[in-house]
Design an enzyme around this catalytic site. Structure first.
Site, PDB file in Angstrom:
ATOM      1  N   GLY A 155       0.799  -1.232   0.000  1.00  0.00           N
ATOM      2  CA  GLY A 155       0.000   0.000   0.000  1.00  0.00           C
ATOM      3  C   GLY A 155       0.825   1.271   0.000  1.00  0.00           C
ATOM      4  N   ASP A 210      -7.256   3.462   7.210  1.00  0.00           N
ATOM      5  CA  ASP A 210      -7.583   4.834   6.783  1.00  0.00           C
ATOM      6  C   ASP A 210      -9.005   4.975   6.236  1.00  0.00           C
ATOM      7  OD1 ASP A 210      -4.942   5.242   7.351  1.00  0.00           O
ATOM      8  OD2 ASP A 210      -4.446   6.210   5.447  1.00  0.00           O
ATOM      9  N   HIS A 215      22.516   4.765  31.757  1.00  0.00           N
ATOM     10  CA  HIS A 215      23.237   6.020  31.565  1.00  0.00           C
ATOM     11  C   HIS A 215      24.444   5.766  30.683  1.00  0.00           C
ATOM     12  CE1 HIS A 215      24.827   9.978  32.447  1.00  0.00           C
ATOM     13  NE2 HIS A 215      26.007   9.420  32.647  1.00  0.00           N
TER      14      HIS A 215
END
Ligand code: NAD
Length: 474
Positions: free
Chosen positions: A41, A320, A453
């Site tokens: 698509g 959609d 971190h």
């Protein structure tokens, strides 16, 4: 005429349709898929995937421009715009082949043609039409319409595919225009603005509302507008496009310019080589027998209930074509949900408040849940936390300090109700907060989760801590 019977026939092979088809096979349904253009698509062929390829090229250009910041001098940077577009097309081609492979792997017959729905005594008959010829007839009890959407335009804003383009022509445009006017500051307008500007085009974005990316929290949209202006993009908010005309520069000239008349904060006629119209989508509902079957269509979109069932028994619509939000991941989620419910599995409905949305310019914008404005409108008492990337060691190390993480908690129940990230890896970072939101996380669960971190994700932890006055690094 070849006539075949299936349990499920899916019309449309985009991320909604092909995902629904695979899930249907996993659940034991004999399934077929019908696609008139290319499997994958819009998303894989003309939208999400090729555009991300172009945006990566734009990021590489920017990285070249700022290499000096890293102590590296790059001289004589050149680009081959056609090669940039070709790379994107090649990636789209590979993605389409990937879906073809998935159909084969799952033994899903793929019918290349346009699906036309008709009533049949055993359910719905889908005619597969190639040009005006019917090549196959597929009969099933469950027909899932997943035909997607296309760019819409307004009167006075005709997309001619030559000077006034939609995203479809823009994605394959292999000659960089000198100047471009973009109508609409939504996801498509903003992503193309970033792309074309990176390669040196003079870009103007015209957005009628008072912020770009109007669905997003204004604080983050403002960061994007500010960063875009720094790049030299002319961002006009609060400015409406009235009409677009294409005019010759002189009576006998072959050169044509696009004239865009705008009003609002700016009253002017903008001149450019081309224009991109990106003012939203309309559903692909035409010429497929919906009117004859009596399927309810409202303002260009098929009406469905929470299980994606239309008003006609055995006919469903996902993605959609049933209306916004027009996002590939929503289409896929709806496809899976629809098929699981057809099977009779008790699954929760898709939670539309937990849908992440991302715009892939730099800095990227990603969000889930309510904006601060919306939360206030809905009457929530809120706690808001922020952490700017300028205070993140990792962001400084990688030279990406623009933007922030902003989180919104419902003060009463200590529940995350909105999360907004503007920054270089926002698209990846939003996954943590989407999961948190769908699990109804409290602030403590996030801040007591040790974040590695140095990572950009620490900014999420700090923003949440900030909402409760516990931030450490700011
Ligand atoms: P959009 O609805 O996101 O944005 C259209 C914008 O045009 C709006 O901000 C609107 O206010 C503005 N507008 C409308 N008329 C105007 C006028 N006359 N003058 C000036 N501005 C005007 O639509 P889009 O950008 O075309 O995208 C379509 C859909 O595709 C959206 O739902 C979008 O989320 C989706 N999409 C998503 C991504 C992504 O997830 N990264 C990328 C591209 C598209």
């Amino acid at each position: 005429m070849a006539q075949s019977e299936f349990d499920v026939v899916v019309v449309g092979g985009g991320p909604g349709g092909y995902t629904a088809a695979i899930r249907a096979v996993q659940l034991g349904f004999k399934t077929a898929i019908v696609e008139s253009e290319r499997l994958g698509g819009i998303c894989l062929n003309w939208g999400c995937i090729p555009s991300k390829s172009l945006l990566k090229a734009a990021e590489v250009m920017h990285m070249m421009k700022k290499s000096k910041e890293f102590g590296i001098t790059v001289t004589g940077v050149e680009f081959d715009f056609q090669a940039v577009i070709k790379r994107s097309r090649d990636i789209a081609g590979k993605s389409e082949k990937g879906v073809q492979y998935l159909m084969k792997k799952n033994k899903i017959p793929y019918y290349a043609g346009f699906g036309y729905l008709k009533n049949h005594k055993n359910g719905i008959l889908v005619e597969v039409r190639e040009k005006d010829k019917v090549t196959d007839e597929l009969i099933s009890n469950h027909t899932i319409i997943a035909t997607g959407s296309r760019a819409k335009s307004f009167p006075g804003m005709t997309i001619d595919g030559r000077k006034v383009l939609s995203f479809m022509e823009s994605i394959v445009l292999d000659k960089l225009p000198e100047s471009i006017t973009i109508i609409g500051g939504g996801a498509i307008g903003i992503e193309f603005a970033y792309f074309w500007n990176a390669f040196g085009a003079k870009v103007t974005v015209v957005e009628m509302l008072d912020q770009t990316l109007p669905q997003e929290d204004k604080e983050l949209s403002d960061v994007v507008s500010r960063e875009f202006r720094k790049l030299g993009i002319n961002v006009l908010t609060g400015t409406k496009v009235e009409n677009i005309t294409v005019e010759k520069t002189a009576p006998n000239s072959k050169t044509e310019k696009v004239k865009t008349k705008v009003s609002g904060k700016t009253n002017d006629t903008l001149e450019s080589d081309i224009a991109l119209v990106a003012v939203g989508f309309t559903g692909n509902v035409e010429h497929m027998g919906l009117e004859e079957l009596g399927i309810n269509v409202d303002k260009g979109f098929i009406k469905v209930d929470k299980d994606y069932i239309t008003n006609i028994e055995g006919v469903y619509a996902i993605g959609d074509v049933n209306g916004p939000p027009w996002l590939a991941h929503v289409a896929s989620a709806e496809g899976i949900n629809c098929v699981e419910k057809i099977k009779g599995i008790e699954v929760p409905d898709v939670d539309y408040l937990c849908i992440p949305s991302v715009t892939f310019c730099q800095p990227q914008v990603a969000s889930v849940g309510l904006t601060e404005k919306k939360a206030k409108e809905l009457g929530y008492e809120i706690k808001v936390g922020r952490f700017p990337f300028s205070a993140s060691g990792k962001a400084r190390a990688i030279g990406e300090t623009a933007g922030l993480v902003k989180v919104i908690f419902d003060a009463k129940y200590d529940e995350l109700i909105g999360a907004h990230i503007c920054g270089c890896e926002a698209s990846e970072m939003i996954a943590e907060l989407t999961l948190g939101k769908s699990l109804e996380t409290t602030h403590e669960q996030i801040i007591k989760t040790v974040h590695a971190h140095p990572t950009l994700a620490e900014a999420t932890m700090e923003a949440v801590a900030d909402a409760y006055g516990e931030a450490i690094n700011i």
